[in-house]
Design a protein around this motif. Structure first.
Motif, mmCIF file in Angstrom:
data_model
loop_
_atom_site.group_PDB
_atom_site.id
_atom_site.type_symbol
_atom_site.label_atom_id
_atom_site.label_comp_id
_atom_site.label_asym_id
_atom_site.label_seq_id
_atom_site.Cartn_x
_atom_site.Cartn_y
_atom_site.Cartn_z
ATOM 1 N N ALA A 334 0.855 -1.184 -0.121
ATOM 2 C CA ALA A 334 -0.011 0.076 0.002
ATOM 3 C C ALA A 334 0.798 1.108 0.127
ATOM 4 O O ALA A 334 2.151 1.295 0.420
ATOM 5 C CB ALA A 334 -0.930 0.027 1.256
ATOM 6 N N ARG A 335 0.297 2.206 -0.330
ATOM 7 C CA ARG A 335 0.679 3.746 -0.152
ATOM 8 C C ARG A 335 0.964 4.280 0.942
ATOM 9 O O ARG A 335 0.201 5.068 1.384
ATOM 10 C CB ARG A 335 0.221 4.642 -1.355
ATOM 11 N N ILE A 336 1.834 3.678 1.812
ATOM 12 C CA ILE A 336 2.180 4.166 3.176
ATOM 13 C C ILE A 336 3.644 4.401 3.423
ATOM 14 O O ILE A 336 4.303 3.656 2.679
ATOM 15 C CB ILE A 336 1.341 3.374 4.525
ATOM 16 N N GLY A 337 4.081 5.373 4.550
ATOM 17 C CA GLY A 337 5.673 5.349 4.722
ATOM 18 C C GLY A 337 6.004 6.291 3.698
ATOM 19 O O GLY A 337 5.413 6.664 2.568
ATOM 20 N N GLY A 338 7.321 6.414 3.867
ATOM 21 C CA GLY A 338 7.878 7.561 2.724
ATOM 22 C C GLY A 338 8.055 6.901 1.251
ATOM 23 O O GLY A 338 8.212 5.643 0.957
ATOM 24 N N GLY A 339 7.714 7.834 0.369
ATOM 25 C CA GLY A 339 7.753 7.254 -1.081
ATOM 26 C C GLY A 339 7.351 8.316 -1.962
ATOM 27 O O GLY A 339 6.950 9.376 -1.843
ATOM 28 N N GLU A 340 7.644 7.944 -3.232
ATOM 29 C CA GLU A 340 7.199 8.993 -4.480
ATOM 30 C C GLU A 340 5.875 8.983 -4.919
ATOM 31 O O GLU A 340 5.611 9.756 -5.860
ATOM 32 C CB GLU A 340 8.226 8.619 -5.701
ATOM 33 N N TYR A 341 5.097 8.250 -4.251
ATOM 34 C CA TYR A 341 3.625 8.179 -4.633
ATOM 35 C C TYR A 341 3.022 9.312 -4.383
ATOM 36 O O TYR A 341 3.438 10.268 -3.669
ATOM 37 C CB TYR A 341 2.684 7.173 -3.925
ATOM 38 N N ASN A 342 1.655 9.651 -5.244
ATOM 39 C CA ASN A 342 1.089 10.745 -5.081
ATOM 40 C C ASN A 342 0.451 10.920 -3.833
ATOM 41 O O ASN A 342 -0.514 10.147 -3.160
ATOM 42 C CB ASN A 342 -0.125 10.696 -6.025
ATOM 43 N N ARG A 343 0.863 12.172 -3.070
ATOM 44 C CA ARG A 343 0.382 12.740 -1.993
ATOM 45 C C ARG A 343 -0.067 14.027 -1.881
ATOM 46 O O ARG A 343 -0.201 14.896 -1.042
ATOM 47 C CB ARG A 343 1.488 12.882 -0.731
ATOM 48 N N ALA A 344 -0.602 14.436 -3.077
ATOM 49 C CA ALA A 344 -1.071 16.022 -3.297
ATOM 50 C C ALA A 344 -1.939 16.350 -2.355
ATOM 51 O O ALA A 344 -2.304 17.528 -2.157
ATOM 52 C CB ALA A 344 -1.380 15.929 -4.880
ATOM 53 N N GLU A 345 -3.164 15.480 -2.026
ATOM 54 C CA GLU A 345 -4.315 15.868 -1.473
ATOM 55 C C GLU A 345 -3.875 16.243 -0.079
ATOM 56 O O GLU A 345 -4.610 17.065 0.789
ATOM 57 C CB GLU A 345 -5.190 14.442 -1.370
ATOM 58 N N GLY A 346 -2.905 16.023 0.612
ATOM 59 C CA GLY A 346 -2.505 16.258 1.950
ATOM 60 C C GLY A 346 -1.474 17.418 1.786
ATOM 61 O O GLY A 346 -1.084 17.666 3.083
ATOM 62 N N LEU A 347 -1.071 17.916 0.746
ATOM 63 C CA LEU A 347 -0.183 19.005 0.660
ATOM 64 C C LEU A 347 -0.740 20.233 0.476
ATOM 65 O O LEU A 347 -0.008 21.296 0.050
ATOM 66 C CB LEU A 347 0.802 18.641 -0.479
ATOM 67 N N ALA A 348 -1.797 20.590 0.934
ATOM 68 C CA ALA A 348 -2.596 21.803 0.747
ATOM 69 C C ALA A 348 -1.801 22.897 1.612
ATOM 70 O O ALA A 348 -1.723 24.205 1.120
ATOM 71 C CB ALA A 348 -4.055 21.787 1.434
ATOM 72 N N GLY A 349 -1.208 22.571 2.621
ATOM 73 C CA GLY A 349 -0.174 23.512 3.491
ATOM 74 C C GLY A 349 -1.072 24.329 4.115
ATOM 75 O O GLY A 349 -2.210 24.673 4.328
ATOM 76 N N LEU A 350 -0.252 25.466 4.834
ATOM 77 C CA LEU A 350 -0.828 26.749 5.542
ATOM 78 C C LEU A 350 -1.077 27.900 4.567
ATOM 79 O O LEU A 350 -0.522 28.041 3.597
ATOM 80 C CB LEU A 350 0.062 27.108 6.663
ATOM 81 N N PRO A 351 -2.315 28.405 4.708
ATOM 82 C CA PRO A 351 -2.619 29.586 3.984
ATOM 83 C C PRO A 351 -1.567 30.527 4.485
ATOM 84 O O PRO A 351 -1.426 30.966 5.572
ATOM 85 C CB PRO A 351 -4.062 29.733 4.518
ATOM 86 N N GLU A 352 -1.094 31.339 3.082
ATOM 87 C CA GLU A 352 -0.327 32.025 3.056
ATOM 88 C C GLU A 352 1.086 31.838 3.990
ATOM 89 O O GLU A 352 1.703 32.587 4.480
ATOM 90 C CB GLU A 352 -0.801 33.610 3.704
ATOM 91 N N ALA A 353 1.401 30.611 3.992
ATOM 92 C CA ALA A 353 2.533 30.312 4.869
ATOM 93 C C ALA A 353 3.870 30.472 3.911
ATOM 94 O O ALA A 353 3.876 30.441 2.645
ATOM 95 C CB ALA A 353 2.748 28.846 5.192
ATOM 96 N N GLU A 354 4.944 30.752 4.823
ATOM 97 C CA GLU A 354 6.298 31.095 4.019
ATOM 98 C C GLU A 354 6.816 29.539 3.757
ATOM 99 O O GLU A 354 6.779 28.677 4.554
ATOM 100 C CB GLU A 354 7.254 31.708 4.903
ATOM 101 N N VAL A 355 7.292 29.203 2.517
ATOM 102 C CA VAL A 355 7.705 28.181 2.079
ATOM 103 C C VAL A 355 9.444 28.314 1.657
ATOM 104 O O VAL A 355 9.644 29.310 0.753
ATOM 105 C CB VAL A 355 7.055 27.767 0.677
ATOM 106 N N ARG A 356 10.280 27.382 2.490
ATOM 107 C CA ARG A 356 11.456 27.468 1.869
ATOM 108 C C ARG A 356 11.957 26.062 1.378
ATOM 109 O O ARG A 356 11.425 25.033 1.922
ATOM 110 C CB ARG A 356 12.264 27.544 3.348
ATOM 111 N N GLU A 357 12.637 25.981 0.315
ATOM 112 C CA GLU A 357 12.826 24.813 -0.547
ATOM 113 C C GLU A 357 14.197 24.350 -0.471
ATOM 114 O O GLU A 357 15.264 25.156 -0.432
ATOM 115 C CB GLU A 357 12.743 24.990 -1.905
ATOM 116 N N VAL A 358 14.334 23.188 -0.389
ATOM 117 C CA VAL A 358 15.684 22.511 -0.206
ATOM 118 C C VAL A 358 15.864 21.391 -1.304
ATOM 119 O O VAL A 358 14.992 20.877 -1.431
ATOM 120 C CB VAL A 358 15.735 21.696 1.158
ATOM 121 N N PRO A 359 16.622 21.464 -2.083
ATOM 122 C CA PRO A 359 17.887 22.280 -2.249
ATOM 123 C C PRO A 359 17.970 23.455 -2.851
ATOM 124 O O PRO A 359 19.282 24.146 -3.200
ATOM 125 C CB PRO A 359 19.055 21.198 -2.470
ATOM 126 N N SER A 360 17.009 23.898 -3.533
ATOM 127 C CA SER A 360 17.081 25.077 -4.667
ATOM 128 C C SER A 360 17.438 26.369 -3.813
ATOM 129 O O SER A 360 18.023 27.201 -4.434
ATOM 130 C CB SER A 360 15.888 25.254 -5.404
#
Length: 711
Positions: A334-360
């Protein structure tokens, strides 16, 4: 089509009204904006009405209605999975035109269950006396022993070796646990692959020495699997390239181009290794080294890169000139644990939150965390690399910090020291999509102040902290997660973790997850301690809510507010109950497997207690039952009604998957008749039931079908 916009509506008003509106602060313009928003909803609904006429574009709720126009019979709805009725409705007419053929049965199995399938007509592989006027030269009584490749799929889906007739019913064979009763003239076998091919793209390898590497950066042996190639039509039978089967050495050696680079690919300094340089080889252990490590090539010659797909190993003839990366696939239930599978539904994030990207933006995770302001924010890792720096997350009071992998990535955190999480009284921390290796995650107080909430979502905290070259835990019984704060709310969802130590005041909710005690021998994990308090071996953890999860090991907790659809797999080799709650007056356990000698709150339809009560009730119909008879019933049932797993090693592809030979009371004992435990979310019993319903409609008269699970 012209869209309804607030400006368009406003321009339709007479100019005099617009002038007055401007003088009064434009309340009329604001009204037009409200009307335009509602008009857009109506406009979208009108467009959707046209889309709902076609199965390819209709809304999900409209699929059964379109199916009703062609006499489609609905099946059990499976919520939260990739399985739907859209594909089946779209193909229903095509199915009926080819009704009863093997190709239709195969496609039907795929559409109904969502699992890749292969159909075998066993009359073609039954040893028979051939008519001299209709000779089949390829139909041999015995296999060609000179070609071991033909013998590899023996007793599996693509087995073409003839066998003598077996008159037992094919439906008596429970999955792959028994293969009796298959080879008969009227038998059809539907072979299904349940493990999902989990992809890793341009991921780092684990270096053994200058020329030897492991595909898995975690250092465990990994069986590579095929990435299924699509089939062109529903009129063809699948081949090995169309299913996520295990990639073997002989299959790779027979045709490298068939599997490379679709199933796996090797990169050196960002450039893919050419196809002609890939060699299949047995690189199993040979004393202190590996078998068949390539020698240095003579000057002017090019030696190949030797690959062992069954162990996930590769060996270069000489040290590569740049960084080695690999893309490959492994199986997992199943799609549990760390993996490259699609997790887009859970990545809505915080409204107007500051985003810091690694490693870019930042080279290290800690630098990105330190760059966040006191308002909190998100640190997103868009890389499959291994990050070795220490990580300390400190969140201000009332703020939230999210440390997550970007969708489509699986970063590995390998810090030298434990990963620390701390913060203010109302602070919140979320870890999402991460793999933590080598160290535990420690949630601690900041001064005298404790965090309010910590969430681990789609994370893997390696049971045993590291995996050895054989896939065993390197540090047996070592905790993966410790909670040294007071009053924390801990949420663990779609994750895999080792033992958990927590303060007695912690309230934890474990949902769709695995907690593994990680003993030295995976067979002894049920005797080790999976969840306990931080004060000592016999100290209780906090209040545990466990929903649709599998816990391998003993548990001592303050209370169990709710345990539902779960497996608490523990044994009691010594004194004390394997599962123990200090507070038994509050809480409930329902539709779960709980050891008979556990000390818990009230149990409702839990196994094996439910089967024991039913057996005693049947015995009481003939008269009073003595205490001795009751004890005999209890011992008889508790001896066999125990969950059995395909594997309990975290490095195994079928980790914590219930065997087909597991008791039916466990495999269908959840509240919705799905299986208990972490893979409840797959709804495997419902998928199989739906397939059997469809077989009654599409199977030719006189034929009998059996369902076999290849993985």
């Amino acid at each position: 089509m012209n869209r309804i916009t607030s400006e368009a509506l406003y321009e339709l008003l007479p100019a005099v009204h617009r002038l007055r509106d401007a003088d009064q602060g434009e309340p009329l313009r604001a009204l037009m904006a409200v009307l335009a928003r509602e008009g857009a909803v109506v406009e979208e609904n009108i467009e959707q009405l046209l889309d709902n006429l076609f199965i390819e574009t209709c809304a999900d709720w409209a699929s059964p209605y379109i199916g009703g126009t062609i006499g489609y019979r609905t099946l059990h709805q499976i919520e939260g999975t990739d399985v739907g009725n859209r594909a089946e409705v779209a193909n229903t007419i095509g199915y009926r035109r080819r009704k009863g053929t093997a190709a239709v049965l195969e496609q039907l199995a795929r559409d109904v269950t969502g699992w890749p399938a292969h159909v075998v007509e066993y009359f073609q592989v039954v040893a028979t006396c051939q008519h001299m006027n209709h000779i089949r030269p390829a139909h041999h009584l015995g296999p060609d022993l000179h070609d071991p490749l033909d013998l590899e799929p023996l007793n599996k889906a693509f087995d073409r070796v003839s066998q003598t007739v077996d008159v037992r019913s094919i439906q008596q064979s429970p999955g792959r646990e028994s293969i009796g009763g298959t080879h008969n003239l009227q038998n059809i076998g539907l072979h299904l692959w349940r493990l999902i091919p989990m992809q890793l793209t341009r991921a780092p390898v684990r270096e053994v020495d200058a020329t030897r590497f492991l595909f898995d950066a975690l250092g465990a042996p990994r069986q590579l699997v095929n990435r299924p190639a699509p089939e062109d039509t529903i009129a063809s039978i699948s081949a090995p390239r169309h299913v996520p089967g295990d990639l073997t050495r002989r299959a790779l050696d027979a045709d490298v181009a068939e599997w490379y680079p679709r199933a796996f690919e090797i990169f050196v300094d960002g450039v893919g290794v050419p196809l002609e340089e890939i060699e299949a080889c047995d690189l199993s252990d040979d004393g202190v080294g590996w078998n068949h490590v390539p020698p240095n090539p003579p000057e002017g010659e090019v030696a190949g890169v030797r690959v062992d797909p069954e162990l996930g190993r590769l060996a270069f003839p000489e040290a590569p000139a740049g960084e080695v990366l690999v893309s490959y696939h492994t199986g997992f239930p199943a799609r549990i644990g760390g993996g490259e599978y699609n997790r887009a539904e859970g990545l809505a994030g915080l409204p107007e939150a500051e985003v810091r990207e690694v490693p870019s933006q930042h080279a290290t995770i800690q630098a990105a965390i330190d760059a966040l302001t006191d308002a909190g924010g998100i640190v997103e890792i868009a890389s499959n690399d291994v990050f070795t720096g220490n990580v300390v997350i400190s969140v201000a009071d009332g703020r939230e910090i999210v440390l997550r992998a970007a969708d489509g990535f699986r970063p590995i955190l390998r810090p030298a020291n434990p990963m620390q999480i701390e913060g203010g009284e109302d602070g919140r921390v979320i870890l999402d999509g991460l793999v933590v290796e080598g160290q535990r995650v420690n949630i601690r107080e900041m001064g005298d102040v404790s965090l309010k909430e910590v969430t681990l979502r789609h994370c893997t905290l390696i049971p045993g902290r590291r995996l050895t070259e054989t896939g065993a835990p390197q540090n047996p019984n070592a905790s993966s997660l410790t909670v040294n704060t007071v009053g924390l709310e801990l949420f663990l969802t779609h994750s895999v973790t080792g033992p958990i130590l927590m303060d007695e005041t912690t309230n934890a909710e474990i949902r769709d997850s695995i907690v593994d005690a990680a003993a030295a021998d995976s067979g002894d994990s049920a005797e080790a301690r999976a969840i306990r308090g931080t004060g000592g071996v016999n100290q209780p953890a906090g209040a545990l809510t466990i929903i649709a999860s599998t816990v391998i090991g003993r548990i001592t907790a303050r209370a169990f507010p709710l345990v539902s659809n779960s497996i608490l797999f523990a044994r009691s080799p010594g004194p004390g109950a394997p599962i123990r709650a200090l507070q038994r007056q509050a809480g409930c356990m329902r539709f779960s497997w709980v050891p008979q000698d556990a000390i818990t709150p009230r149990r409702y339809r839990c196994q094996p207690q439910l089967s024991i009560d039913q057996a005693i009730a049947v015995a009481e119909e003939s008269g009073p039952v003595s205490q001795m008879v009751r004890q005999l019933i209890i011992r008889r049932i508790t001896r066999w009604l125990v969950p059995s797993f395909t594997a309990l090693s975290a490095s195994h592809p079928a980790y914590c998957q219930l065997r087909q030979a597991a008791p039916l009371e466990v495999r269908t004992g959840a509240s919705d008749e799905s299986e208990m435990g972490v893979y409840h979310l797959l709804f495997a019993p419902q998928r199989e039931t739906n397939l059997r319903i469809r077989l009654d409609e599409y199977l030719r008269f006189g034929l009998e079908a059996g369902i076999f699970y290849e993985t």
